[in-house]
Scaffold this motif. Structure first.
Motif, PDB file in Angstrom:
ATOM      1  N   HIS A  55      19.479 -35.234 -39.970  1.00  0.00           N
ATOM      2  CA  HIS A  55      20.647 -36.065 -39.696  1.00  0.00           C
ATOM      3  C   HIS A  55      20.625 -36.608 -38.265  1.00  0.00           C
ATOM      4  O   HIS A  55      20.982 -37.776 -38.038  1.00  0.00           O
ATOM      5  N   GLU A 103      20.033 -40.649 -36.883  1.00  0.00           N
ATOM      6  CA  GLU A 103      20.940 -41.346 -35.969  1.00  0.00           C
ATOM      7  C   GLU A 103      20.291 -41.628 -34.615  1.00  0.00           C
ATOM      8  O   GLU A 103      20.962 -41.908 -33.633  1.00  0.00           O
ATOM      9  N   SER A 160      30.244 -30.157 -41.824  1.00  0.00           N
ATOM     10  CA  SER A 160      29.569 -31.373 -42.253  1.00  0.00           C
ATOM     11  C   SER A 160      28.569 -31.806 -41.189  1.00  0.00           C
ATOM     12  O   SER A 160      28.942 -31.966 -40.021  1.00  0.00           O
ATOM     13  N   ARG A 173      27.342 -34.671 -40.707  1.00  0.00           N
ATOM     14  CA  ARG A 173      27.787 -35.960 -40.168  1.00  0.00           C
ATOM     15  C   ARG A 173      28.884 -35.761 -39.131  1.00  0.00           C
ATOM     16  O   ARG A 173      28.927 -36.462 -38.116  1.00  0.00           O
ATOM     17  N   GLU A 174      29.781 -34.813 -39.383  1.00  0.00           N
ATOM     18  CA  GLU A 174      30.836 -34.536 -38.403  1.00  0.00           C
ATOM     19  C   GLU A 174      30.228 -33.965 -37.123  1.00  0.00           C
ATOM     20  O   GLU A 174      30.654 -34.303 -36.017  1.00  0.00           O
TER      21      GLU A 174
END
Length: 232
Positions: free
Chosen positions: A22, A26, A109, A111-112
């Motif tokens: 992840h 990014e 999460s 993403r969090e």
């Protein structure tokens, strides 16, 4: 250009691989270890922009790694986010009091977590991903390694360049001589704090050439700051 360098200290292989995926997606650089001792060596050799630190790693615990990193000059100011299954208030307080900047409880999460990391980096280093820094009429090109004030090029030595970059990344903030030594020069114990004064004078002479206002403010008994509002 990477958004930042992350040192991920996590001994759960599946979680570590998931987080690495992840963060790299990014555009963060990720260095991974599941060992506390190795984490401290990696952080000291090449301090990252942020450390994600699991509390329950093998060997030296995450909380002890955090404590030791905060005691070392090279890593004293590196943001640390603790990752843990401990959710009791006392545990959160202990982690924060040890020096963690944030505390994320499992499960979470990915993403969090990426968003939290980005938020912390924006807060502590607003110019982290920038190729140019600017303040008032000063501009610094980090790629070309050039500085301009107004329309004039400013010639700086390597140390003055690093010193100005640090000020540009934290405009208005007052830094003591000791903090500047730690940040700009590193942990070289042979350098005296008065060395900072010498390089501040050189930096002032370079950026104030032509009768420009002095935007480096001297704060008595405290240190120096980049402050256009305090210019004489």
């Amino acid at each position: 250009m990477a958004k930042g360098r992350i040192l991920l200290v996590e001994d759960d292989r599946a979680l570590a691989e998931l987080l690495t995926y992840h963060f790299r997606r990014e555009e963060f650089e990720v260095e991974l270890t599941g060992d506390g001792e190795e984490a401290m060596l990696l952080a000291a050799e090449n301090p990252p922009d942020l450390i994600l630190l699991d509390w329950m790693i093998e060997g030296v615990s995450g909380i002890e790694v955090c404590r030791r990193l905060r005691r070392r000059t090279q890593t004293a100011n590196v943001p640390i986010i603790m990752l843990t299954a401990r959710c009791e208030e006392a545990d959160r307080i202990r982690g924060l009091e040890t020096g963690a900047d944030d505390y994320v409880t499992k499960p979470f999460s990915p993403r969090e977590l990426v968003a939290r990391v980005a938020a912390v980096l924006r807060r502590v280093r607003p110019a982290l991903a920038a190729e140019h820094l600017s303040y008032a009429d000063l501009e610094m090109d980090l790629v070309a390694h050039k500085v301009r004030r107004g329309r004039e090029t400013v010639q700086l030595g390597p140390t003055e360049f690093r010193l100005l970059r640090h000020f540009l990344e934290h405009p208005g903030r007052v830094f003591s001589r000791e903090r500047l030594l730690d940040t700009v020069w590193g942990h070289d114990s042979d350098i005296e704090s008065r060395t900072v004064d010498v390089h501040i004078r050189r930096l002032r002479k370079a950026i104030n050439a032509g009768g420009r206002s002095d935007i480096i403010r001297t704060v008595r008994s405290a240190g120096y700051a980049l402050d256009a509002d305090g210019a004489l």
